[in-house]
Scaffold this motif. Sequence first.
Motif, PDB file in Angstrom:
ATOM      1  N   PHE A 140       0.769  -1.043   0.148  1.00  0.00           N
ATOM      2  CA  PHE A 140       0.128  -0.003  -0.021  1.00  0.00           C
ATOM      3  C   PHE A 140       0.771   1.125   0.168  1.00  0.00           C
ATOM      4  N   ALA A 141       2.176   0.903  -0.563  1.00  0.00           N
ATOM      5  CA  ALA A 141       2.956   2.234  -0.382  1.00  0.00           C
ATOM      6  C   ALA A 141       2.811   3.488  -1.241  1.00  0.00           C
ATOM      7  N   GLU A 142       2.120   2.882  -2.375  1.00  0.00           N
ATOM      8  CA  GLU A 142       1.811   4.013  -3.425  1.00  0.00           C
ATOM      9  C   GLU A 142       0.651   4.862  -2.758  1.00  0.00           C
ATOM     10  N   ALA A 143      -0.104   4.390  -1.926  1.00  0.00           N
ATOM     11  CA  ALA A 143      -1.405   5.157  -1.233  1.00  0.00           C
ATOM     12  C   ALA A 143      -0.862   6.059  -0.062  1.00  0.00           C
ATOM     13  N   GLY A 144       0.512   5.772   0.163  1.00  0.00           N
ATOM     14  CA  GLY A 144       1.056   6.413   1.430  1.00  0.00           C
ATOM     15  C   GLY A 144       1.313   5.698   2.556  1.00  0.00           C
ATOM     16  N   ILE A 145       0.840   4.524   2.750  1.00  0.00           N
ATOM     17  CA  ILE A 145       1.162   3.570   3.764  1.00  0.00           C
ATOM     18  C   ILE A 145       2.548   3.446   3.971  1.00  0.00           C
ATOM     19  N   GLY A 146       3.371   3.495   5.050  1.00  0.00           N
ATOM     20  CA  GLY A 146       4.586   3.533   5.132  1.00  0.00           C
ATOM     21  C   GLY A 146       5.309   4.603   4.918  1.00  0.00           C
ATOM     22  N   GLN A 147       4.828   5.762   4.297  1.00  0.00           N
ATOM     23  CA  GLN A 147       5.589   6.958   4.033  1.00  0.00           C
ATOM     24  C   GLN A 147       5.090   8.177   5.047  1.00  0.00           C
ATOM     25  N   ALA A 148       6.317   8.889   5.198  1.00  0.00           N
ATOM     26  CA  ALA A 148       6.114  10.158   6.037  1.00  0.00           C
ATOM     27  C   ALA A 148       5.154  10.842   5.315  1.00  0.00           C
ATOM     28  N   TRP A 149       4.303  11.398   6.005  1.00  0.00           N
ATOM     29  CA  TRP A 149       3.085  12.460   5.614  1.00  0.00           C
ATOM     30  C   TRP A 149       3.424  13.478   4.698  1.00  0.00           C
ATOM     31  N   ASP A 150       4.870  14.138   5.044  1.00  0.00           N
ATOM     32  CA  ASP A 150       5.188  15.079   4.393  1.00  0.00           C
ATOM     33  C   ASP A 150       5.906  14.992   3.234  1.00  0.00           C
ATOM     34  N   SER A 151       6.323  13.434   2.996  1.00  0.00           N
ATOM     35  CA  SER A 151       6.764  13.311   1.788  1.00  0.00           C
ATOM     36  C   SER A 151       5.808  12.860   0.648  1.00  0.00           C
ATOM     37  N   LEU A 152       4.479  12.791   0.987  1.00  0.00           N
ATOM     38  CA  LEU A 152       3.399  12.548  -0.007  1.00  0.00           C
ATOM     39  C   LEU A 152       3.373  13.815  -0.844  1.00  0.00           C
ATOM     40  N   THR A 153       2.872  13.503  -2.099  1.00  0.00           N
ATOM     41  CA  THR A 153       2.399  14.729  -3.038  1.00  0.00           C
ATOM     42  C   THR A 153       1.242  15.640  -2.378  1.00  0.00           C
ATOM     43  N   ALA A 154       1.388  16.827  -2.745  1.00  0.00           N
ATOM     44  CA  ALA A 154       0.105  17.592  -2.544  1.00  0.00           C
ATOM     45  C   ALA A 154      -1.208  16.970  -2.755  1.00  0.00           C
ATOM     46  N   GLU A 155      -1.287  16.293  -3.938  1.00  0.00           N
ATOM     47  CA  GLU A 155      -2.456  15.811  -4.572  1.00  0.00           C
ATOM     48  C   GLU A 155      -2.445  14.487  -3.464  1.00  0.00           C
ATOM     49  N   GLN A 156      -1.909  13.781  -3.026  1.00  0.00           N
ATOM     50  CA  GLN A 156      -2.193  12.572  -2.240  1.00  0.00           C
ATOM     51  C   GLN A 156      -2.519  13.009  -0.725  1.00  0.00           C
ATOM     52  N   ARG A 157      -2.103  14.042  -0.256  1.00  0.00           N
ATOM     53  CA  ARG A 157      -2.413  14.577   0.749  1.00  0.00           C
ATOM     54  C   ARG A 157      -3.933  14.920   0.805  1.00  0.00           C
ATOM     55  N   THR A 158      -4.234  15.719  -0.184  1.00  0.00           N
ATOM     56  CA  THR A 158      -5.569  16.399  -0.476  1.00  0.00           C
ATOM     57  C   THR A 158      -6.623  14.939  -0.503  1.00  0.00           C
ATOM     58  N   LEU A 159      -6.172  14.076  -1.492  1.00  0.00           N
ATOM     59  CA  LEU A 159      -7.112  13.022  -1.681  1.00  0.00           C
ATOM     60  C   LEU A 159      -7.460  12.223  -0.218  1.00  0.00           C
ATOM     61  N   TRP A 160      -6.207  12.049   0.710  1.00  0.00           N
ATOM     62  CA  TRP A 160      -6.660  11.349   1.946  1.00  0.00           C
ATOM     63  C   TRP A 160      -7.714  12.433   2.710  1.00  0.00           C
ATOM     64  N   ASP A 161      -7.206  13.649   2.990  1.00  0.00           N
ATOM     65  CA  ASP A 161      -7.947  14.621   3.881  1.00  0.00           C
ATOM     66  C   ASP A 161      -9.502  14.702   3.368  1.00  0.00           C
ATOM     67  N   ASP A 162      -9.663  14.758   2.048  1.00  0.00           N
ATOM     68  CA  ASP A 162     -11.021  14.851   1.417  1.00  0.00           C
ATOM     69  C   ASP A 162     -11.800  13.345   1.684  1.00  0.00           C
ATOM     70  N   SER A 163     -11.059  12.580   1.302  1.00  0.00           N
ATOM     71  CA  SER A 163     -11.834  11.096   1.156  1.00  0.00           C
ATOM     72  C   SER A 163     -12.144  10.438   2.688  1.00  0.00           C
ATOM     73  N   LEU A 164     -11.391  10.570   3.727  1.00  0.00           N
ATOM     74  CA  LEU A 164     -11.551   9.837   5.072  1.00  0.00           C
ATOM     75  C   LEU A 164     -12.914  10.018   5.336  1.00  0.00           C
ATOM     76  N   PRO A 165     -13.725  11.145   5.520  1.00  0.00           N
ATOM     77  CA  PRO A 165     -14.801  11.159   6.050  1.00  0.00           C
ATOM     78  C   PRO A 165     -15.851  10.183   5.328  1.00  0.00           C
ATOM     79  N   ALA A 166     -15.812   9.959   4.080  1.00  0.00           N
ATOM     80  CA  ALA A 166     -16.669   9.245   3.105  1.00  0.00           C
ATOM     81  C   ALA A 166     -16.208   7.520   3.383  1.00  0.00           C
ATOM     82  N   LEU A 167     -14.761   7.465   3.592  1.00  0.00           N
ATOM     83  CA  LEU A 167     -14.212   6.035   3.710  1.00  0.00           C
ATOM     84  C   LEU A 167     -14.856   5.619   4.981  1.00  0.00           C
ATOM     85  N   ILE A 168     -14.865   6.495   6.015  1.00  0.00           N
ATOM     86  CA  ILE A 168     -15.327   5.998   7.282  1.00  0.00           C
ATOM     87  C   ILE A 168     -16.832   5.678   7.500  1.00  0.00           C
ATOM     88  N   ASN A 169     -17.534   6.635   6.441  1.00  0.00           N
ATOM     89  CA  ASN A 169     -18.794   6.597   6.467  1.00  0.00           C
ATOM     90  C   ASN A 169     -19.126   5.265   5.813  1.00  0.00           C
TER      91      ASN A 169
END
Length: 469
Positions: free
Chosen positions: A263-292
Amino acid sequence: MRRHIAMIAALLAFAAPAAAAPPVKKPVAAKIAPKPAAAPKPAATIAALPDTPAIAALRRAFRFGFAPYEMLRTRQVQLDRIAEAGFGTGVNALVPRVTLADATMRDVTTPNNDTLYASAWLDLRDGPVFFSMPPLPRYHVASLMTITSDVTAVLGTRTVGVDGGRYAIVGPAWRGDLPAGVTIVRSQSNDAWLLVRVVVNGPEDLAAAADGLTRFTLSAIGGETPLDLKVPAQPYGRAFITTVNAAIERSGDELLMARARGFAEAGIGQAWDSLTAEQRTLWDDSLPALINELKGGMMAGGGVNGWVYPPFNMALYGEDDDLRSMVAMGGLAALPRLEAIYVAARNDGEGRTLTGDKSWRLRIPGNLPVGGFWSLTMYEQAADGRLFFVPNELNRFAVGDRSRHLRPDRDGSIELFIQNTRPGGERVVNWLPAPKGPFVLMFRAYLPGAGLLDGSVRLPPVTEDEIIP
């Protein structure tokens, strides 16, 4: 000494550690998941995520990481309460709760009102933790869970009998000699959760059950590796990635670490600050729906007569991240099916939602194949998807075969009346109070017999009844 421990535990509710070796702290680098500058306001509705390859990959990574996240969040809640009470870190200490859970308990989703609990968060890096079980001629079980919430050992009435025993719980890499008479129990991860349950056979039995619970003991030789991490109840991108990474890094579980690399390409195992801006936005925007998506996930589809039965790999998830994450949301610390079966309903036999603005009936058969005991518990679902007891005038959160107030029919069956308002006449003795809105029923059978395990015995449906003033 045990009386002193029990009194503190009753006051603090999972907050006072029973006797354990004093922890030896090691200096480690701080890992903190900071809060965002401004917490986003919750939306009235959460839009479904688009069906794209990027979202599908993110969902798989999220479901892989959600149970470890919930385990560390629950660990933090319980250990923080111990530290705030001035009893040290609480790691490698068995903390008994000598009162039954009630509507104020919000530490763990889907609590039961049948057993007393003792909880211990283990750190196995420095060596064994020794666990002693007393002779106890009543139902009891101690389950050992890894950081992914998988149950790796079940010790109790079914597996080792009622004579007690001495065990050494060790981490995945430990090798060494043990004292005579001590049985080794190996955890797949260095961080583990030991949860003891002891049945209470009615209010008059509480003191005896509590006495049995406080006879379980835990002691550690080594110290602990502190976890400098704040885990919010509602994860955002940085907190989720940082927490999951910490769980994996600390685990010592080679299989878990190998799976994480997938799951490394999705960011697992990677430092948050090393993710691209697009990856960080995708996580922040998607988490509420993923939890729901996890809310009610196991109960989708209606089941049999409105009841949803557990899959065969309950608590033994392997690579089934979908099931693991759904249970972490709605039933963290579930036991394997051979130990207990959990059957849930949020609909009646015709698919209608169970709500407290109506009156319902349920007839429990009198000859259920259960070797331990059974209970039926009422829950309401919180906004975050977790299930908790419903406050009511009787403080009655569950009924079962140990409920002496219940009045069975001549054939041994018990007709239960389920509604929000207090029923009239003699029905009140068989009343299970419901909230005003939607609710979830959970039937538990401890030590289920063959009929419940193979599916040849099923519960009858919940049926709608007239409102009784």
